[in-house]
Design a protein around this motif. Structure first.
Motif, PDB file in Angstrom:
ATOM      1  N   GLY A  40     -12.471  96.551  43.424  1.00  0.00           N
ATOM      2  CA  GLY A  40     -11.420  97.269  43.881  1.00  0.00           C
ATOM      3  C   GLY A  40     -12.343  98.549  44.713  1.00  0.00           C
ATOM      4  N   ARG A  45     -17.329 103.030  49.685  1.00  0.00           N
ATOM      5  CA  ARG A  45     -17.128 103.476  48.095  1.00  0.00           C
ATOM      6  C   ARG A  45     -17.844 102.747  47.074  1.00  0.00           C
ATOM      7  NH1 ARG A  45     -10.862 101.614  46.977  1.00  0.00           N
ATOM      8  NH2 ARG A  45      -9.588 103.096  48.382  1.00  0.00           N
ATOM      9  N   GLU A  81     -10.095 109.057  47.810  1.00  0.00           N
ATOM     10  CA  GLU A  81      -9.941 107.460  47.631  1.00  0.00           C
ATOM     11  C   GLU A  81     -10.687 107.265  46.261  1.00  0.00           C
ATOM     12  OE1 GLU A  81     -11.635 104.762  50.286  1.00  0.00           O
ATOM     13  OE2 GLU A  81     -10.119 106.098  51.902  1.00  0.00           O
ATOM     14  N   LEU A  82     -11.663 107.585  45.945  1.00  0.00           N
ATOM     15  CA  LEU A  82     -12.383 107.294  44.752  1.00  0.00           C
ATOM     16  C   LEU A  82     -10.991 107.993  43.687  1.00  0.00           C
ATOM     17  CD1 LEU A  82     -15.948 107.157  45.661  1.00  0.00           C
ATOM     18  CD2 LEU A  82     -14.416 105.156  44.705  1.00  0.00           C
ATOM     19  N   ALA A  84      -8.069 109.588  43.600  1.00  0.00           N
ATOM     20  CA  ALA A  84      -6.663 109.034  43.553  1.00  0.00           C
ATOM     21  C   ALA A  84      -6.782 107.801  42.809  1.00  0.00           C
ATOM     22  CB  ALA A  84      -6.441 108.626  44.612  1.00  0.00           C
ATOM     23  N   GLU A  85      -8.007 106.776  42.606  1.00  0.00           N
ATOM     24  CA  GLU A  85      -7.558 105.211  41.933  1.00  0.00           C
ATOM     25  C   GLU A  85      -9.043 105.814  40.938  1.00  0.00           C
ATOM     26  OE1 GLU A  85      -8.383 102.419  44.504  1.00  0.00           O
ATOM     27  OE2 GLU A  85      -7.713 102.942  46.228  1.00  0.00           O
ATOM     28  N   GLY A  86      -9.116 106.853  39.724  1.00  0.00           N
ATOM     29  CA  GLY A  86      -9.668 106.511  38.949  1.00  0.00           C
ATOM     30  C   GLY A  86     -10.808 106.474  38.708  1.00  0.00           C
ATOM     31  N   PHE A  87     -12.195 106.164  40.135  1.00  0.00           N
ATOM     32  CA  PHE A  87     -12.973 106.157  39.523  1.00  0.00           C
ATOM     33  C   PHE A  87     -14.052 107.219  39.907  1.00  0.00           C
ATOM     34  CE2 PHE A  87     -11.707 102.209  42.445  1.00  0.00           C
ATOM     35  CZ  PHE A  87     -11.924 101.222  41.221  1.00  0.00           C
ATOM     36  N   LYS A 107     -14.221 104.509  34.550  1.00  0.00           N
ATOM     37  CA  LYS A 107     -13.810 103.494  35.326  1.00  0.00           C
ATOM     38  C   LYS A 107     -14.840 103.088  36.304  1.00  0.00           C
ATOM     39  CE  LYS A 107     -10.274 101.744  38.133  1.00  0.00           C
ATOM     40  NZ  LYS A 107      -8.594 101.912  38.424  1.00  0.00           N
TER      41      LYS A 107
END
Length: 159
Positions: A40, A45, A81-82, A84-87, A107
């Motif tokens: 992902g 990223r 973005e990171l 928003a996606e839980g990273f 994560k």
């Protein structure tokens, strides 16, 4: 028209090195994207996660960007973005109310660890049959150029 007449031998060599670095950067980004796609991530990223992981303390986006040599807006977009996606997540900064600290989530840590594990055989293959001392010399040259580019303009003109 031949522009080589205006450059010193070192200037010409630096110009050729810059073109090579630009081409290499494109290839590295494409290869990195392929390497971490299943996690992902993208190369961008992964690069930001690396900056977060390698920082000894949590940093705000502006400092991460400065450390990476990138503009704050681009790093902010990737951090968003990171998050928003839980990273990654943003934490309160005791030194600055509006500049939140960027930290990796579990994560993000897992994805970063997996990316490093996926990278190992790839970089080992790239380094196969290449002189490690030559790699270190090239790295020193590139680091020296980076440092010169970070000097204030007045210092560059006088050196």
């Amino acid at each position: 028209m031949e522009n080589d007449d205006f450059r010193t031998p070192s200037g010409k060599a630096i110009s050729e090195l810059i073109v090579t670095v630009f081409r290499l950067n494109g290839r590295l980004l494409a290869a990195g994207d392929r390497l971490v796609a299943e996690l992902g991530l993208t190369s961008a990223r992964w690069q930001v996660l690396g900056a977060i992981a390698l920082s000894p303390v949590p940093e705000p986006v502006a400092r991460l960007a400065r450390n990476m040599g990138l503009n704050r807006q681009g790093v902010q977009r990737i951090v968003s973005e990171l998050v928003a996606e839980g990273f990654a997540e943003l934490k309160e900064n005791p030194h600055h109310r509006s500049a939140k600290l960027v930290v990796m989530t579990s994560k993000g840590l897992h994805a970063y660890d997996c990316a490093l594990r996926a990278q190992a055989p790839w970089v080992n293959m790239l380094g196969d049959k290449v002189d490690p001392e030559g790699i270190q010399r090239a790295s020193k040259v590139l680091e020296g150029l980076r440092q010169r580019l970070e000097q204030p303009s007045s210092e560059k003109a006088n050196t």
